[in-house]
Scaffold this motif. Sequence first.
Motif, PDB file in Angstrom:
ATOM      1  N   PHE A   4       1.017  -0.986  -0.010  1.00  0.00           N
ATOM      2  CA  PHE A   4       0.090   0.040   0.125  1.00  0.00           C
ATOM      3  C   PHE A   4       0.892   1.266  -0.139  1.00  0.00           C
ATOM      4  N   LEU A   5       1.898   1.293   0.702  1.00  0.00           N
ATOM      5  CA  LEU A   5       2.997   2.447   0.608  1.00  0.00           C
ATOM      6  C   LEU A   5       3.737   2.734  -0.666  1.00  0.00           C
ATOM      7  N   LYS A   6       3.772   1.397  -1.338  1.00  0.00           N
ATOM      8  CA  LYS A   6       4.301   1.733  -2.651  1.00  0.00           C
ATOM      9  C   LYS A   6       3.357   2.120  -3.598  1.00  0.00           C
ATOM     10  N   LEU A   7       1.993   1.868  -3.306  1.00  0.00           N
ATOM     11  CA  LEU A   7       0.864   2.562  -3.982  1.00  0.00           C
ATOM     12  C   LEU A   7       0.898   4.033  -3.992  1.00  0.00           C
ATOM     13  N   VAL A   8       1.036   4.466  -2.755  1.00  0.00           N
ATOM     14  CA  VAL A   8       0.978   5.663  -2.238  1.00  0.00           C
ATOM     15  C   VAL A   8       2.137   6.473  -2.912  1.00  0.00           C
ATOM     16  N   GLN A   9       3.329   5.702  -2.888  1.00  0.00           N
ATOM     17  CA  GLN A   9       4.530   6.667  -3.623  1.00  0.00           C
ATOM     18  C   GLN A   9       4.257   6.497  -4.726  1.00  0.00           C
ATOM     19  N   ASN A  10       3.566   5.593  -5.716  1.00  0.00           N
ATOM     20  CA  ASN A  10       3.255   5.659  -6.958  1.00  0.00           C
ATOM     21  C   ASN A  10       2.635   6.920  -7.383  1.00  0.00           C
ATOM     22  N   GLU A  11       1.484   7.027  -6.607  1.00  0.00           N
ATOM     23  CA  GLU A  11       0.776   8.300  -6.714  1.00  0.00           C
ATOM     24  C   GLU A  11       1.297   9.655  -6.639  1.00  0.00           C
ATOM     25  N   ASN A  12       2.215   9.590  -5.619  1.00  0.00           N
ATOM     26  CA  ASN A  12       3.161  10.787  -5.256  1.00  0.00           C
ATOM     27  C   ASN A  12       3.961  11.162  -6.473  1.00  0.00           C
ATOM     28  N   MET A  13       4.678  10.107  -7.010  1.00  0.00           N
ATOM     29  CA  MET A  13       5.543  10.203  -8.232  1.00  0.00           C
ATOM     30  C   MET A  13       4.667  10.903  -9.479  1.00  0.00           C
ATOM     31  N   LYS A  14       3.346  10.314  -9.610  1.00  0.00           N
ATOM     32  CA  LYS A  14       2.523  10.893 -10.734  1.00  0.00           C
ATOM     33  C   LYS A  14       2.415  12.113 -10.389  1.00  0.00           C
ATOM     34  N   ILE A  15       2.414  12.846  -9.192  1.00  0.00           N
ATOM     35  CA  ILE A  15       1.919  14.278  -9.070  1.00  0.00           C
ATOM     36  C   ILE A  15       3.277  15.146  -9.091  1.00  0.00           C
ATOM     37  N   TYR A  16       4.489  14.509  -8.731  1.00  0.00           N
ATOM     38  CA  TYR A  16       5.821  15.506  -8.805  1.00  0.00           C
ATOM     39  C   TYR A  16       6.547  15.059 -10.080  1.00  0.00           C
ATOM     40  N   ARG A  17       5.922  14.112 -10.945  1.00  0.00           N
ATOM     41  CA  ARG A  17       6.541  14.083 -12.063  1.00  0.00           C
ATOM     42  C   ARG A  17       6.167  15.239 -13.237  1.00  0.00           C
ATOM     43  N   ARG A  18       5.060  15.923 -12.788  1.00  0.00           N
ATOM     44  CA  ARG A  18       4.745  16.992 -13.595  1.00  0.00           C
ATOM     45  C   ARG A  18       5.379  18.265 -13.631  1.00  0.00           C
ATOM     46  N   LEU A  19       5.567  18.856 -14.446  1.00  0.00           N
ATOM     47  CA  LEU A  19       6.061  20.361 -14.338  1.00  0.00           C
ATOM     48  C   LEU A  19       5.235  21.273 -13.627  1.00  0.00           C
ATOM     49  N   ARG A  20       4.186  21.206 -13.658  1.00  0.00           N
ATOM     50  CA  ARG A  20       3.347  22.234 -13.058  1.00  0.00           C
ATOM     51  C   ARG A  20       3.241  22.177 -11.835  1.00  0.00           C
ATOM     52  N   THR A  21       3.642  21.008 -11.290  1.00  0.00           N
ATOM     53  CA  THR A  21       3.743  20.996  -9.794  1.00  0.00           C
ATOM     54  C   THR A  21       4.925  21.778  -9.207  1.00  0.00           C
ATOM     55  N   TRP A  22       5.889  21.590  -9.738  1.00  0.00           N
ATOM     56  CA  TRP A  22       7.039  22.489  -9.489  1.00  0.00           C
ATOM     57  C   TRP A  22       7.052  24.019  -9.595  1.00  0.00           C
ATOM     58  N   ILE A  23       6.038  24.204 -10.647  1.00  0.00           N
ATOM     59  CA  ILE A  23       5.782  25.533 -11.023  1.00  0.00           C
ATOM     60  C   ILE A  23       4.868  26.150  -9.640  1.00  0.00           C
ATOM     61  N   MET A  24       3.954  25.262  -9.161  1.00  0.00           N
ATOM     62  CA  MET A  24       3.111  25.525  -8.003  1.00  0.00           C
ATOM     63  C   MET A  24       3.997  25.764  -6.891  1.00  0.00           C
ATOM     64  N   LEU A  25       4.938  24.928  -6.576  1.00  0.00           N
ATOM     65  CA  LEU A  25       5.796  24.880  -5.577  1.00  0.00           C
ATOM     66  C   LEU A  25       6.720  26.386  -5.427  1.00  0.00           C
ATOM     67  N   GLY A  26       7.066  26.694  -6.705  1.00  0.00           N
ATOM     68  CA  GLY A  26       7.853  27.949  -7.015  1.00  0.00           C
ATOM     69  C   GLY A  26       7.290  29.173  -6.601  1.00  0.00           C
ATOM     70  N   ALA A  27       5.690  29.035  -7.044  1.00  0.00           N
ATOM     71  CA  ALA A  27       4.866  29.985  -6.544  1.00  0.00           C
ATOM     72  C   ALA A  27       4.732  30.438  -5.322  1.00  0.00           C
ATOM     73  N   ILE A  28       4.559  29.391  -4.414  1.00  0.00           N
ATOM     74  CA  ILE A  28       4.192  29.552  -3.183  1.00  0.00           C
ATOM     75  C   ILE A  28       5.433  29.992  -2.279  1.00  0.00           C
ATOM     76  N   VAL A  29       6.881  29.643  -2.632  1.00  0.00           N
ATOM     77  CA  VAL A  29       7.964  30.036  -2.310  1.00  0.00           C
ATOM     78  C   VAL A  29       8.178  31.522  -2.618  1.00  0.00           C
TER      79      VAL A  29
END
Length: 273
Positions: A4-29
Motif C-alpha cells: 500500500f505504501l508503494k501504491l501511495v508512493q506511485n501516486e506521489n510520483m505521478k504528482i511530482y513528475r509533472r512540471l506544473r507541480t514544481w511551478i506551483m511550488l515555486g509560486a508559494i515560495v
Amino acid sequence: MVNFLKLVQNENMKIYRRLRTWIMLGAIVLIPILISIIWKLTTDGPDPSNWHATNQEFGFVLMLITIFTVVQSAESVAGEFTWGTIKLLLIRPWSRSVILLSKYLSLILFALFFTVIAFAVTLLANIAIFGYTDNPGDYLARFSMGGQLAVDLSPWTLMLEDIGLQLVSLVMIVSFAFMLSSAFRSGGLAIGLSIFLLFAGSIITAILASANGTWVKYVMFIHLDLSSYLNGGDGPIPNHPMTMSFSLAVLAVYFIIFNLVSWTVFVKRDVAA
C-alpha cells in the motif's frame, strides 16, 4: 502494508513528475517573499511584527495551496479516465478501494507538504526582513483561546492553531473536489465547483446570516471559517450562536458523505467501455 505504501508512493510520483507541480511550488515560495519585500519598501510607518506579516501572507498562500490541491484532486481520478490509464491501474492486484485511498492520501500529503514549505518560507522571510519578536503583535493579540488572552500565549501556539483550523477547510474543499472527480469523471467540473465553494463561501454565509431557521446551522458553507472561534466568538453567524465542537461535528458528517460517495461510485463504476 508495504504494498500500500508503494501504491501511495506511485501516486506521489505521478504528482511530482509533472512540471506544473514544481511551478506551483515555486509560486508559494516566491510570492510571500515578494510580498514582504514590497511591504517593506512601500510602508512609511513602523514595520509590522514578523507574526503579523506571516499571518497576513500565509492566509493568501494557503488559499493558493487549496486551489493547487483542488487541481491535483480533480485530475487524480477524472484524469485517469480522460487519459485512458484507468484500466491499467485497475488490473493491478489491488482493490478499487485501496487504489482510491492511495490517491486521496497522496493529495493530503501534497497539501501538507506545500503547507509546511509555505509556512517555513513565509516565516523565515519575514524574520529576515522585519526581525524576530516574541510578541505576537496587535493583530494576533486580539485572539483568545478558552478565555485566555492571546497576549499571554506563545505566538507559535496562536499561529499553529490558526493554521490547523484553516487546514480543516482545505481538507473539506479537497474532499469535495475529489468526490466530484470520482463521481462525474470531470476534472473541469470538480475544479470549477470547488473553487466556487472556496470563494463564495463567505458570501453565502453572509446571505444565510439573515435567515431565521435552525437549518442554517447545518449548511456546510458557514462552518468553513473556523477562525471565527479564535477570538472567543460564538461562530461565523452572530444570530446563530454555535461552538467549535458543533462546527467540527457538522463538517465531519459532510466529510463522511463526500468520501462515501467517492468510494461507492468508484467501486461500482463499469470501466469496460
